[in-house]
Scaffold this active site. Structure first.
Site, short mmCIF file in Angstrom:
data_model
loop_
_atom_site.label_atom_id
_atom_site.label_comp_id
_atom_site.label_asym_id
_atom_site.label_seq_id
_atom_site.Cartn_x
_atom_site.Cartn_y
_atom_site.Cartn_z
N LEU A 1 28.34 7.85 -26.99
CA LEU A 1 28.06 8.17 -28.18
C LEU A 1 29.26 8.36 -29.19
O LEU A 1 29.97 9.31 -28.70
CB LEU A 1 26.99 9.21 -28.15
CG LEU A 1 26.14 9.69 -29.76
CD1 LEU A 1 25.56 8.70 -29.80
CD2 LEU A 1 25.32 10.86 -29.34
N ASP A 2 29.37 7.56 -30.27
CA ASP A 2 30.58 7.78 -30.98
C ASP A 2 31.11 8.99 -31.57
O ASP A 2 29.91 10.12 -31.65
CB ASP A 2 30.54 6.92 -32.18
CG ASP A 2 30.73 5.48 -32.15
OD1 ASP A 2 31.05 5.19 -30.94
OD2 ASP A 2 30.20 4.72 -32.89
N PRO A 3 32.41 9.65 -31.63
CA PRO A 3 32.52 11.09 -31.96
C PRO A 3 31.80 11.59 -33.38
O PRO A 3 31.47 12.46 -33.28
CB PRO A 3 34.04 10.98 -31.94
CG PRO A 3 34.47 9.90 -31.30
CD PRO A 3 33.44 9.04 -31.24
N LEU A 4 31.78 10.46 -34.20
CA LEU A 4 31.03 11.07 -35.44
C LEU A 4 29.60 11.04 -35.45
O LEU A 4 28.84 11.10 -36.39
CB LEU A 4 31.57 9.76 -36.54
CG LEU A 4 33.02 9.97 -37.09
CD1 LEU A 4 33.09 8.93 -38.16
CD2 LEU A 4 33.11 11.38 -37.55
N ALA A 5 28.97 10.68 -34.31
CA ALA A 5 27.55 10.47 -34.21
C ALA A 5 26.93 11.76 -33.34
O ALA A 5 27.67 12.58 -32.66
CB ALA A 5 26.89 9.35 -33.53
#
Length: 364
Positions: free
Chosen positions: A90-94
Protein backbone atom coordinates in the site's frame (compact mmCIF):
# COMPACT_ATOMS: atom_id res chain seq x y z
CA UNK A 1 -13.34 -8.57 15.23
CA UNK A 2 -11.82 -5.30 16.33
CA UNK A 3 -14.21 -2.87 14.69
CA UNK A 4 -12.97 0.68 14.29
CA UNK A 5 -14.39 3.65 12.43
CA UNK A 6 -12.94 4.15 8.96
CA UNK A 7 -10.54 7.04 8.94
CA UNK A 8 -9.89 9.14 5.85
CA UNK A 9 -6.21 9.79 6.13
CA UNK A 10 -4.85 11.30 2.96
CA UNK A 11 -3.81 14.90 2.95
CA UNK A 12 -5.29 17.30 0.44
CA UNK A 13 -5.93 21.02 0.29
CA UNK A 14 -9.62 21.04 1.19
CA UNK A 15 -10.90 20.02 4.65
CA UNK A 16 -14.01 17.92 4.15
CA UNK A 17 -14.72 16.92 7.74
CA UNK A 18 -17.64 19.35 7.93
CA UNK A 19 -19.46 17.62 5.08
CA UNK A 20 -22.34 15.17 5.38
CA UNK A 21 -21.07 12.43 7.76
CA UNK A 22 -22.65 9.81 5.53
CA UNK A 23 -20.26 10.71 2.75
CA UNK A 24 -16.58 10.03 2.36
CA UNK A 25 -14.31 12.26 4.43
CA UNK A 26 -10.62 12.77 3.74
CA UNK A 27 -9.31 15.03 6.55
CA UNK A 28 -6.07 16.91 6.23
CA UNK A 29 -2.87 15.19 7.18
CA UNK A 30 -0.94 16.86 9.96
CA UNK A 31 2.81 16.34 9.94
CA UNK A 32 2.71 15.16 13.56
CA UNK A 33 0.34 12.34 12.57
CA UNK A 34 2.98 10.46 10.56
CA UNK A 35 5.75 8.49 12.18
CA UNK A 36 7.98 5.87 10.67
CA UNK A 37 9.01 2.75 12.49
CA UNK A 38 12.18 4.25 13.95
CA UNK A 39 10.32 7.23 15.44
CA UNK A 40 7.71 4.98 17.01
CA UNK A 41 10.42 2.84 18.51
CA UNK A 42 12.17 5.88 19.98
CA UNK A 43 8.95 7.20 21.50
CA UNK A 44 8.01 3.84 22.96
CA UNK A 45 11.29 2.33 24.14
CA UNK A 46 10.95 -1.29 25.17
CA UNK A 47 13.46 -3.76 26.52
CA UNK A 48 14.78 -6.22 23.97
CA UNK A 49 12.65 -9.35 23.97
CA UNK A 50 13.25 -12.81 22.60
CA UNK A 51 11.50 -13.54 19.32
CA UNK A 52 8.41 -15.72 19.65
CA UNK A 53 6.33 -18.07 17.54
CA UNK A 54 3.15 -16.12 16.82
CA UNK A 55 0.72 -17.22 14.13
CA UNK A 56 -2.13 -15.22 12.67
CA UNK A 57 -3.13 -12.07 10.83
CA UNK A 58 -3.13 -8.43 11.81
CA UNK A 59 -5.08 -6.16 9.46
CA UNK A 60 -3.42 -2.84 10.11
CA UNK A 61 -5.25 0.38 9.31
CA UNK A 62 -2.08 1.83 7.86
CA UNK A 63 -1.61 5.57 8.35
CA UNK A 64 -0.37 7.66 5.48
CA UNK A 65 3.29 8.53 5.40
CA UNK A 66 4.33 5.02 6.39
CA UNK A 67 5.60 2.47 3.89
CA UNK A 68 4.30 -1.08 3.95
CA UNK A 69 7.77 -2.32 4.90
CA UNK A 70 7.90 0.06 7.87
CA UNK A 71 4.44 -1.09 8.96
CA UNK A 72 5.52 -4.74 8.94
CA UNK A 73 8.64 -3.87 10.95
CA UNK A 74 6.58 -2.05 13.60
CA UNK A 75 4.06 -4.91 13.97
CA UNK A 76 6.82 -7.50 14.07
CA UNK A 77 8.53 -5.54 16.84
CA UNK A 78 5.35 -5.05 18.86
CA UNK A 79 4.68 -8.80 18.84
CA UNK A 80 8.34 -9.87 19.03
CA UNK A 81 7.40 -12.19 16.18
CA UNK A 82 9.96 -14.37 14.43
CA UNK A 83 8.37 -13.99 10.98
CA UNK A 84 6.16 -11.39 9.37
CA UNK A 85 5.18 -10.21 5.91
CA UNK A 86 2.42 -8.23 4.21
CA UNK A 87 -0.13 -9.29 1.60
CA UNK A 88 0.03 -6.44 -0.89
CA UNK A 89 1.91 -3.15 -0.89
CA UNK A 90 0.00 0.00 0.00
CA UNK A 91 1.58 3.29 -1.13
CA UNK A 92 2.88 5.63 1.59
CA UNK A 93 0.30 8.25 0.59
CA UNK A 94 -2.54 5.73 0.99
CA UNK A 95 -4.30 4.60 4.14
CA UNK A 96 -6.33 1.56 5.03
CA UNK A 97 -6.14 -2.20 4.96
CA UNK A 98 -2.65 -3.70 5.09
CA UNK A 99 -2.94 -7.39 6.03
CA UNK A 100 0.19 -8.51 7.90
CA UNK A 101 0.90 -12.22 8.30
CA UNK A 102 2.74 -13.48 11.36
CA UNK A 103 4.45 -16.86 11.63
CA UNK A 104 2.70 -19.69 9.80
CA UNK A 105 0.19 -17.23 8.33
CA UNK A 106 2.95 -16.20 5.89
CA UNK A 107 2.26 -19.50 4.09
CA UNK A 108 -1.21 -18.19 3.17
CA UNK A 109 -0.14 -14.77 1.85
CA UNK A 110 -0.57 -15.72 -1.87
CA UNK A 111 -4.25 -16.49 -1.30
CA UNK A 112 -4.86 -13.00 0.07
CA UNK A 113 -2.80 -11.28 -2.63
CA UNK A 114 -4.85 -13.03 -5.32
CA UNK A 115 -8.09 -11.71 -3.83
CA UNK A 116 -10.03 -8.63 -4.84
CA UNK A 117 -9.17 -5.19 -3.49
CA UNK A 118 -11.56 -2.32 -2.83
CA UNK A 119 -10.60 1.36 -2.78
CA UNK A 120 -12.20 4.72 -2.08
CA UNK A 121 -10.23 7.44 -3.85
CA UNK A 122 -10.39 11.11 -4.73
CA UNK A 123 -9.24 12.60 -8.01
CA UNK A 124 -8.22 16.22 -8.52
CA UNK A 125 -8.92 17.40 -12.06
CA UNK A 126 -6.88 19.87 -14.08
CA UNK A 127 -3.39 18.44 -13.54
CA UNK A 128 -1.60 15.27 -14.56
CA UNK A 129 1.53 14.48 -12.54
CA UNK A 130 4.42 12.19 -13.36
CA UNK A 131 3.69 9.97 -10.33
CA UNK A 132 -0.09 10.13 -10.91
CA UNK A 133 -0.52 11.34 -7.32
CA UNK A 134 0.14 14.50 -5.29
CA UNK A 135 3.86 13.78 -4.81
CA UNK A 136 4.81 14.20 -8.46
CA UNK A 137 5.57 17.20 -10.60
CA UNK A 138 2.91 18.62 -12.87
CA UNK A 139 3.41 17.55 -16.50
CA UNK A 140 0.05 18.50 -18.07
CA UNK A 141 -2.69 20.99 -17.22
CA UNK A 142 -6.18 21.76 -18.47
CA UNK A 143 -8.91 24.31 -17.77
CA UNK A 144 -11.58 21.74 -18.61
CA UNK A 145 -13.57 20.32 -15.72
CA UNK A 146 -15.77 17.23 -16.14
CA UNK A 147 -19.41 17.03 -15.16
CA UNK A 148 -20.70 14.14 -13.08
CA UNK A 149 -22.72 12.98 -16.08
CA UNK A 150 -19.65 12.93 -18.35
CA UNK A 151 -17.71 10.93 -15.77
CA UNK A 152 -20.48 8.36 -15.27
CA UNK A 153 -20.90 7.89 -19.02
CA UNK A 154 -17.20 7.05 -19.33
CA UNK A 155 -16.87 4.56 -16.46
CA UNK A 156 -18.21 1.50 -18.34
CA UNK A 157 -15.08 1.72 -20.53
CA UNK A 158 -13.06 1.04 -17.39
CA UNK A 159 -15.14 -1.86 -16.11
CA UNK A 160 -14.45 -5.51 -16.80
CA UNK A 161 -11.24 -6.83 -18.33
CA UNK A 162 -9.20 -3.88 -19.60
CA UNK A 163 -5.64 -3.11 -20.69
CA UNK A 164 -3.80 -0.80 -18.30
CA UNK A 165 -0.35 0.80 -18.50
CA UNK A 166 1.10 0.88 -14.97
CA UNK A 167 2.42 4.19 -13.59
CA UNK A 168 6.05 4.96 -14.33
CA UNK A 169 6.55 5.23 -10.58
CA UNK A 170 5.60 1.64 -9.72
CA UNK A 171 7.30 -1.42 -8.26
CA UNK A 172 7.26 -3.29 -11.56
CA UNK A 173 10.70 -4.56 -12.55
CA UNK A 174 12.32 -3.44 -15.79
CA UNK A 175 15.44 -5.47 -16.62
CA UNK A 176 15.89 -6.28 -12.96
CA UNK A 177 15.33 -2.71 -11.69
CA UNK A 178 12.22 -1.25 -10.07
CA UNK A 179 10.45 1.18 -12.39
CA UNK A 180 10.28 3.85 -9.69
CA UNK A 181 14.07 3.69 -9.15
CA UNK A 182 14.67 4.18 -12.87
CA UNK A 183 12.17 7.05 -13.01
CA UNK A 184 13.76 8.78 -10.03
CA UNK A 185 17.13 8.53 -11.77
CA UNK A 186 15.69 10.41 -14.71
CA UNK A 187 15.43 7.46 -17.09
CA UNK A 188 12.52 7.18 -19.51
CA UNK A 189 10.42 4.25 -18.35
CA UNK A 190 8.13 2.64 -20.91
CA UNK A 191 5.88 -0.01 -19.42
CA UNK A 192 3.77 -2.36 -21.52
CA UNK A 193 0.01 -2.51 -21.03
CA UNK A 194 -1.23 -5.37 -18.88
CA UNK A 195 -4.66 -6.97 -18.55
CA UNK A 196 -6.42 -6.12 -15.29
CA UNK A 197 -9.97 -6.68 -14.15
CA UNK A 198 -12.19 -3.95 -12.69
CA UNK A 199 -15.23 -5.55 -11.08
CA UNK A 200 -16.87 -2.31 -9.96
CA UNK A 201 -16.17 1.39 -10.56
CA UNK A 202 -18.56 4.14 -9.51
CA UNK A 203 -18.58 7.89 -8.96
CA UNK A 204 -19.88 8.27 -5.41
CA UNK A 205 -19.52 12.02 -4.91
CA UNK A 206 -18.83 15.10 -7.02
CA UNK A 207 -17.51 17.47 -4.37
CA UNK A 208 -17.01 20.39 -6.73
CA UNK A 209 -15.71 20.96 -10.25
CA UNK A 210 -12.17 20.03 -9.16
CA UNK A 211 -12.71 16.98 -6.96
CA UNK A 212 -14.49 13.66 -7.52
CA UNK A 213 -14.69 10.62 -5.22
CA UNK A 214 -14.81 7.10 -6.63
CA UNK A 215 -15.27 3.57 -5.32
CA UNK A 216 -13.52 0.71 -7.10
CA UNK A 217 -13.26 -3.04 -6.67
CA UNK A 218 -10.51 -4.60 -8.74
CA UNK A 219 -8.36 -7.66 -9.24
CA UNK A 220 -4.68 -8.30 -8.71
CA UNK A 221 -2.24 -5.92 -10.40
CA UNK A 222 -4.61 -2.97 -10.87
CA UNK A 223 -3.23 0.53 -10.28
CA UNK A 224 -5.84 3.03 -9.09
CA UNK A 225 -3.44 5.86 -9.94
CA UNK A 226 -3.49 4.69 -13.55
CA UNK A 227 -7.31 4.71 -13.52
CA UNK A 228 -7.33 8.37 -12.49
CA UNK A 229 -4.71 9.21 -15.12
CA UNK A 230 -6.52 7.46 -17.96
CA UNK A 231 -9.98 8.79 -17.08
CA UNK A 232 -8.55 12.31 -17.00
CA UNK A 233 -6.90 11.89 -20.37
CA UNK A 234 -10.05 10.69 -22.10
CA UNK A 235 -12.12 13.47 -20.54
CA UNK A 236 -9.48 15.97 -21.66
CA UNK A 237 -9.21 17.47 -18.18
CA UNK A 238 -6.29 15.40 -16.84
CA UNK A 239 -6.23 14.26 -13.25
CA UNK A 240 -4.31 12.63 -10.43
CA UNK A 241 -5.05 10.86 -7.15
CA UNK A 242 -5.14 13.21 -4.17
CA UNK A 243 -6.61 10.76 -1.63
CA UNK A 244 -6.63 6.97 -1.49
CA UNK A 245 -7.92 4.50 1.06
CA UNK A 246 -7.99 0.72 0.70
CA UNK A 247 -11.09 -0.72 2.33
CA UNK A 248 -10.77 -4.43 1.50
CA UNK A 249 -8.10 -6.98 0.60
CA UNK A 250 -9.39 -10.47 -0.12
CA UNK A 251 -11.35 -11.65 2.95
CA UNK A 252 -10.28 -8.68 5.10
CA UNK A 253 -12.53 -5.61 5.33
CA UNK A 254 -12.81 -2.44 7.37
CA UNK A 255 -14.28 -4.20 10.42
CA UNK A 256 -11.09 -6.26 10.61
CA UNK A 257 -8.76 -3.26 10.68
CA UNK A 258 -6.99 -1.99 13.78
CA UNK A 259 -5.25 1.41 13.92
CA UNK A 260 -1.60 1.43 14.90
CA UNK A 261 -2.25 3.42 18.08
CA UNK A 262 -4.85 0.89 19.24
CA UNK A 263 -2.53 -2.01 18.44
CA UNK A 264 0.30 -0.42 20.41
CA UNK A 265 -2.00 0.14 23.39
CA UNK A 266 -3.16 -3.49 23.29
CA UNK A 267 0.42 -4.76 23.16
CA UNK A 268 1.39 -2.52 26.07
CA UNK A 269 -1.54 -3.84 28.14
CA UNK A 270 -0.60 -7.42 27.29
CA UNK A 271 3.00 -6.75 28.39
CA UNK A 272 1.69 -5.59 31.76
CA UNK A 273 -0.53 -8.66 32.14
CA UNK A 274 -3.84 -6.89 31.44
CA UNK A 275 -4.70 -8.75 28.25
CA UNK A 276 -3.45 -11.11 25.60
CA UNK A 277 -1.84 -10.53 22.24
CA UNK A 278 -4.02 -13.34 20.94
CA UNK A 279 -7.00 -10.95 21.14
CA UNK A 280 -5.51 -8.89 18.29
CA UNK A 281 -4.90 -11.83 15.96
CA UNK A 282 -7.15 -13.24 13.27
CA UNK A 283 -6.75 -16.99 12.70
CA UNK A 284 -4.35 -18.17 10.00
CA UNK A 285 -7.20 -19.84 8.12
CA UNK A 286 -9.05 -16.51 7.73
CA UNK A 287 -7.00 -16.07 4.55
CA UNK A 288 -8.46 -19.31 3.18
CA UNK A 289 -12.12 -18.29 3.20
CA UNK A 290 -12.57 -19.13 -0.48
CA UNK A 291 -11.01 -22.60 -0.18
CA UNK A 292 -13.03 -25.68 0.87
CA UNK A 293 -12.20 -27.17 4.25
CA UNK A 294 -11.78 -30.89 4.81
CA UNK A 295 -11.74 -32.53 8.24
CA UNK A 296 -9.64 -35.65 8.75
CA UNK A 297 -9.09 -38.17 11.54
CA UNK A 298 -6.12 -37.97 13.85
CA UNK A 299 -4.57 -41.02 12.17
CA UNK A 300 -4.78 -39.36 8.75
CA UNK A 301 -3.55 -36.12 10.25
CA UNK A 302 -0.42 -37.86 11.48
CA UNK A 303 0.33 -39.12 7.96
CA UNK A 304 -0.25 -35.67 6.42
CA UNK A 305 1.97 -34.06 9.04
CA UNK A 306 4.78 -36.38 7.96
CA UNK A 307 4.24 -35.30 4.34
CA UNK A 308 2.53 -38.54 3.32
CA UNK A 309 -0.56 -38.74 1.10
CA UNK A 310 -3.83 -40.11 2.46
CA UNK A 311 -6.24 -42.30 0.50
CA UNK A 312 -9.77 -40.89 0.30
CA UNK A 313 -12.43 -43.60 0.49
CA UNK A 314 -15.85 -44.21 1.91
CA UNK A 315 -19.18 -42.44 1.53
CA UNK A 316 -17.86 -39.19 2.99
CA UNK A 317 -14.87 -38.97 0.65
CA UNK A 318 -14.99 -35.79 -1.46
CA UNK A 319 -15.55 -36.37 -5.17
CA UNK A 320 -14.00 -33.04 -6.18
CA UNK A 321 -10.41 -32.11 -6.93
CA UNK A 322 -8.21 -29.11 -6.27
CA UNK A 323 -6.89 -27.27 -3.23
CA UNK A 324 -8.42 -27.71 0.24
CA UNK A 325 -7.34 -26.74 3.69
CA UNK A 326 -7.27 -29.64 6.10
CA UNK A 327 -8.34 -29.54 9.73
CA UNK A 328 -8.16 -32.04 12.58
CA UNK A 329 -10.32 -31.55 15.66
CA UNK A 330 -11.14 -28.05 14.39
CA UNK A 331 -7.48 -27.02 14.10
CA UNK A 332 -5.74 -26.05 10.86
CA UNK A 333 -3.30 -28.74 9.73
CA UNK A 334 -2.30 -28.32 6.09
CA UNK A 335 -2.98 -27.08 2.61
CA UNK A 336 -3.44 -30.08 0.34
CA UNK A 337 -4.45 -31.13 -3.15
CA UNK A 338 -7.14 -33.71 -3.92
CA UNK A 339 -6.41 -35.83 -6.96
CA UNK A 340 -6.74 -39.45 -8.08
CA UNK A 341 -8.47 -40.40 -4.87
CA UNK A 342 -5.65 -39.07 -2.69
CA UNK A 343 -5.13 -36.15 -0.37
CA UNK A 344 -1.61 -34.85 -0.98
CA UNK A 345 -0.14 -32.34 1.52
CA UNK A 346 1.48 -29.23 0.00
CA UNK A 347 2.04 -26.95 2.98
CA UNK A 348 1.90 -28.27 6.54
CA UNK A 349 1.28 -25.81 9.38
CA UNK A 350 3.06 -25.96 12.72
CA UNK A 351 0.93 -23.80 15.00
CA UNK A 352 2.97 -24.31 18.15
CA UNK A 353 3.06 -20.97 19.94
CA UNK A 354 0.61 -18.08 20.23
CA UNK A 355 -2.46 -18.19 17.96
CA UNK A 356 -5.70 -16.21 17.72
CA UNK A 357 -8.03 -16.47 20.71
CA UNK A 358 -11.09 -18.68 20.18
CA UNK A 359 -13.44 -15.71 20.16
CA UNK A 360 -11.78 -14.26 17.09
CA UNK A 361 -12.82 -17.20 14.95
CA UNK A 362 -16.27 -15.60 14.68
CA UNK A 363 -16.21 -12.68 12.25
CA UNK A 364 -18.25 -9.62 13.19
Amino acid sequence: MIATPAKGVIHQQQDLESRDPGKTSFPKLQHDDVKDGSELQQQNPQPRRDKRDIHGWIVLDKPIGMTSTQAVAVVKRLFSAKRAGHAGTLDPLASGALPIALGEATKTVPFVMDGRKRYRFMVRWGEERDTDDTEGRVIRTSDIRPTAEAIRCLLPQFTGLIEQIPPRYSAIKVQGERAYDLARDGEIVELAPRPVEIHHLALVEQIDSNLSVFDAECGKGTYVRALARDIGRILGCFGHICALRRTRVGPFGETDMIPLEQLEALCNRAASGEGSLADALLPVETALDDIPALAVTRADAARLHRGQAVLLRGRDAPNSSGTVYVTVAGRLLALAEIGNGELIPKRVFNLTGLTASSGRNERV
